[in-house]
Scaffold this active site. Structure first.
Site, mmCIF file in Angstrom:
data_model
loop_
_atom_site.group_PDB
_atom_site.id
_atom_site.type_symbol
_atom_site.label_atom_id
_atom_site.label_comp_id
_atom_site.label_asym_id
_atom_site.label_seq_id
_atom_site.Cartn_x
_atom_site.Cartn_y
_atom_site.Cartn_z
ATOM 1 N N ASN B 47 2.112 -0.319 -1.946
ATOM 2 C CA ASN B 47 1.844 -0.169 -0.200
ATOM 3 C C ASN B 47 2.757 0.010 0.275
ATOM 4 O O ASN B 47 3.194 0.161 1.391
ATOM 5 C CB ASN B 47 1.275 -1.699 -0.347
ATOM 6 C CG ASN B 47 1.835 -3.249 -1.253
ATOM 7 O OD1 ASN B 47 3.271 -2.776 -2.145
ATOM 8 N ND2 ASN B 47 1.497 -3.949 -1.174
ATOM 9 N N CYS B 48 4.090 0.063 -0.621
ATOM 10 C CA CYS B 48 5.239 0.724 0.218
ATOM 11 C C CYS B 48 5.500 1.665 0.538
ATOM 12 O O CYS B 48 6.110 1.747 0.970
ATOM 13 C CB CYS B 48 6.577 -0.036 -0.551
ATOM 14 S SG CYS B 48 6.482 -2.198 -0.893
ATOM 15 N N ASP B 291 2.264 -12.413 -0.613
ATOM 16 C CA ASP B 291 2.245 -12.889 0.866
ATOM 17 C C ASP B 291 1.929 -14.262 1.637
ATOM 18 O O ASP B 291 2.950 -14.858 3.208
ATOM 19 C CB ASP B 291 2.317 -11.467 1.956
ATOM 20 C CG ASP B 291 2.531 -10.378 1.400
ATOM 21 O OD1 ASP B 291 3.698 -9.732 1.445
ATOM 22 O OD2 ASP B 291 2.572 -8.636 1.703
#
Lengths: 556, 556
Positions: B47-48, B291
């Site tokens: 995702n980064c 998260d």
């Protein structure tokens, strides 16, 4: 100190530690008389930058003069006297005997506080010929000028560097950059003898890949001169010879302790001037800092010499404050953190190597991981090998070594910082490091090494060293057949090849009662395989660093 | 757990935290049934890395698939079910209700241990038009594909990014790389609102230097659509408008806690799923990571959400082990360490900013230094500004921010590591960092900042913030006349210019009874001047970071 009369602080040696002491003393005390005595023509020069001027990476010689005597006089009101050598200390009368000035006369200077920062001198091998004009050591700007003058000559084509420590490697790199055919001679069987052998090997490969002729495990026995008295040939202990136009000796340094010894100051077990936590010698009015002094070394707790610029600067700063005010923070323990670049390879270390821990009798274990310096999916990731050495029972970090390209210095600095706090490998698992794809990984190499170490402590996984004898072991290589064909695991003739993804189905091919070693490319698949086998009752260890470290190859 | 029956571990969410939990659980327990449920089509993707695929730095989309479902099945025997959404938890009967499969039917899966890693969802501004095809958020591969398809279109020339946090900056950089005229809108008066304003300013300058149109202190009030329903104009709160072909929204994320809330699990003060040190929720058989979960935040000791990949991965690993075996190490405190690159600028931070510390009522001080990332005499040294925030009385490090080029991440990682040990600025003075000219300085920027902080604590020197009101103060600029002429100190009309080297002679020009501020280019000469004046009885402070930080210029 007399409250009405400002103190006189005399500092012997004006480079890293001495200059730091002098400037901090001034900032602490505007009124002190601060006399900086330096036997050489320069003070506060960039001694770590000298090889790079010879190699012309630092083209401007003046850049090496971090602070000139004139600058120090102007900004810090220091009484800087270059070409002034202190020849004795009269502790009784608190004065030093100095030789210098225009006529090199001898005179006395009184001190209230004396700071010794005399540094160290290069060791010369006990052989003939080291006095030749083209045989040099590198310690100051005069040395630099002399070496550079020889390199600058068009007829200089070849060079031999003796000693594969930090300065030796830096010189080799720069001489190659200058176009010289360069040979490197090292008495030990590896370059960078402070590192464990397998960690030094990638650096050796990088040297050879850049055309350096490596002669390891051999000393220099003779320097053969021509009729003009120039050395033209280096003879090694195995009889081999190397023709050369230049010899640079970098086999080590000896602390300049004569002044201290003559004055009856205590010398420590490591041969440096003994100091306490405030860098005071056995005479409380005399401090010692820099390469000639001893520091408390974190991993062992022992006091020892640490000839590195960082501790010298920090110790000088503290000693300067203590001399000027009577108090300062204690000098923190040092970890011996260092880094060197050799062409595209960077090697860094902190604390104890596994070999040194063994030699000191410290119960140590180690793990080695191979990982990319940032997210593998982001372009430009470079491989690094990271070895973590820790105290067997407590998990206290004893040291680390890393070799690779970018990011090696960062990982060693992180681990060195954890060591400053007597951190354990378990605590290292939790360090919260910055991550974005160009900078690192969500699980950083530091974490991966710490995870592996904790797995070992917790009995989740066992490792064997990369150079372990595999005789009698059931060796299972869990790479794919294509990988194994390309680079068969070194030192093992009888390997069972079962890719990790097939291991569960093919357990029947293995003998659960035979001690087993698993290996993959870097250790990650080996970890998974080891867990599978362990849970099926195998006595199994994972080969630390896999075939990458054992075979000493670069897989990327 | 039933000793005869292997446990069933169900994991909700298959990216960072969930995937780490699943694979660690497998390594811990070969026999567990491990079911990984992911509502999206992909698991364990990078995702980064998404912005970098849009920007074509990562050309191959497959590189973003760190582990495919097939890979996880093969290597870890995970029962991976993508496009399977968990819609409720029946804690009583220990089962989850799932919707998925070919016909999107609803069914139940029993669990012994449940790990929630549902992540977070992008927040949409409460305005019309966010449903348009060319208004997108970036969270997963589908988002990536949609944004990239628009960027790839030849007629796409302009873009507006809303939100100047990490993902906003990364998107801006990549859109500019793709040749789009890009605007960045941020409601706060600065980019990177987690940083102190002056630390974010160099990043803003770098964005503008790369052609980004910055709109700070303004929100988006309206998205104007054309007849095809595509947004063509962004209207800001000050009435200004930006024509655009693409809008990327990066204004923040909201934790996906609905499942937990509906199940009656405790929600913490920060709005994340409350957890203990083993990442267990208020139901001991249910864990939460990533998260959506809360962590213990080191600098404040409070539990809070930390939406970063590093903690998610580490927490997932621990929760996976705990779920599989009933024990693990506790999750370490997190420091909120992060880094972002925007063109040639890198900004990184850890812990609390000064502004956040103030807002939390933590008694904090800070120092700012400007230094080169490696020895200044070695070519290629880049400037960095480093701000250290610490607890006023104890000196405990609360946080740090750095902005510059190379080496910024390293310094923040070193300080974050010290914070993991509750280190003080005094301890930070002693960290033994690796030094060679290409890598650092004997006195590293970390040391310089720690020295300055200790000087302040010890009463040796006082600082004022870079944006301090200088009204009524005697301001002494100790730079040379040429430097001052080039860049006069901002926000001060009445400055006495006395170069530091002349200060001692020209003391008579100053009023020793007037509160005095000294300033130079970066703070080093200011330090020397402050010490001189203080010893002459002045009430004097040194302007932190000098004119570089106050004027927000790059001196180089």
């Amino acid at each position: 100190m007399n409250a009405t009369k400002p103190p006189t602080i005399v500092i012997v040696g004006g480079v890293a530690g001495g200059a730091s002491a002098a400037t901090r003393a001034r900032r602490m005390n505007e009124n002190a008389q601060i006399i900086l005595l330096e036997k050489d023509p320069d003070v506060s020069f960039a001694n770590c930058g000298l090889p790079y001027h010879i190699g012309e990476e630092i083209p401007n010689r003046d850049s090496l003069l971090v602070a000139t005597p004139e600058f120090l006089r102007r900004r810090f009101r220091l009484d800087v006297r270059t070409r002034h050598e202190v020849i004795s200390i009269d502790r009784e009368r608190k004065r030093v005997e100095v030789r210098g000035g225009e006529n090199a006369e001898t005179f006395w200077i009184d001190y209230d506080k004396l700071i010794l920062a005399p540094g160290a001198s290069p060791v010369l091998p006990p052989i003939e010929g080291t006095d030749a004009d083209n045989v040099l050591t590198l310690r100051n700007l005069s040395d630099t000028d002399r070496i550079k003058a020889i390199v600058d000559r068009e007829q200089t084509r070849t060079a031999v560097v003796v000693g594969a420590g930090y300065i030796g490697l830096e010189m080799v790199e720069q001489l190659v950059h200058r176009g010289l055919k360069t040979s490197l001679v090292e008495l030990q069987s590896q370059v960078l003898p402070l590192l464990d052998p397998e960690m030094a090997e990638p650096v050796a490969q990088e040297l050879e890949a850049n055309g350096v002729a490596l002669f390891r495990g051999r000393g220099v026995t003779r320097l053969v001169k021509d009729s003009q008295g120039r050395v033209t040939e280096v003879v090694l202990s195995d009889g081999s010879t190397i023709a050369t136009d230049l010899v640079v000796l970098g086999i080590g340094v000896r602390p300049n302790t004569k002044l201290a010894v003559d004055a009856g100051l205590e010398i420590g077990a490591s041969g440096g001037i003994a100091t306490n936590d405030f860098m005071q010698t056995s005479d409380a009015d005399i401090y010692a800092v820099g390469d000639a002094a001893e520091y408390r070394f974190g991993p062992s707790g022992q006091r020892m010499r640490v000839a590195l610029a960082g501790p010298a600067n920090r110790a000088g700063r503290l000693a300067g404050q203590h001399a000027a005010t009577g108090h300062s923070d204690p000098m923190p323990e040092v970890q011996g953190t260092s880094v060197v670049r050799a062409f595209g390879a960077t090697a860094a270390m902190t604390g104890l190597s596994r070999a040194t821990a063994n030699r000191l009798g410290v119960p140590a274990r180690s793990v080695t991981i191979v990982a990319k310096h940032h997210a593998g999916y982001y372009p430009g990731a470079q491989m690094m090998t990271l070895k973590l050495v820790y105290q067997s029972e407590t998990g206290t970090i004893l040291g680390a070594q890393a070799v690779g390209g970018a990011g090696v210095d960062k990982r060693i600095d992180v681990i060195a910082t954890a060591m400053q706090f007597k951190g354990t490998v378990r605590q290292l698992c939790g360090v919260d490091l910055s991550y974005a794809p160009p900078f690192g990984s969500a699980k950083d190499p530091v974490h991966m090494a710490a995870f592996a170490a904790c797995n070992e402590i917790d009995g989740i996984e066992s490792f064997c060293d990369s150079d372990a004898d595999l005789t009698g072991k059931q060796v299972v290589d869990v790479r794919t057949p294509a990988e194994i064909e390309r680079i068969p695991l070194a030192g093992s003739s009888d390997v069972v090849a079962i890719a990790v993804d097939e291991l569960r189905e093919r357990l029947g091919e293995l003998n659960a009662r035979q001690p087993t070693v698993v290996s993959c490319a870097v250790g990650v698949r080996g970890h998974i395989a080891a867990r599978i086998l362990k849970q099926h009752g195998f006595d199994v260890v994972n080969l630390s660093g896999g075939a990458t470290v054992r075979n000493r190859v670069s897989f990327d």
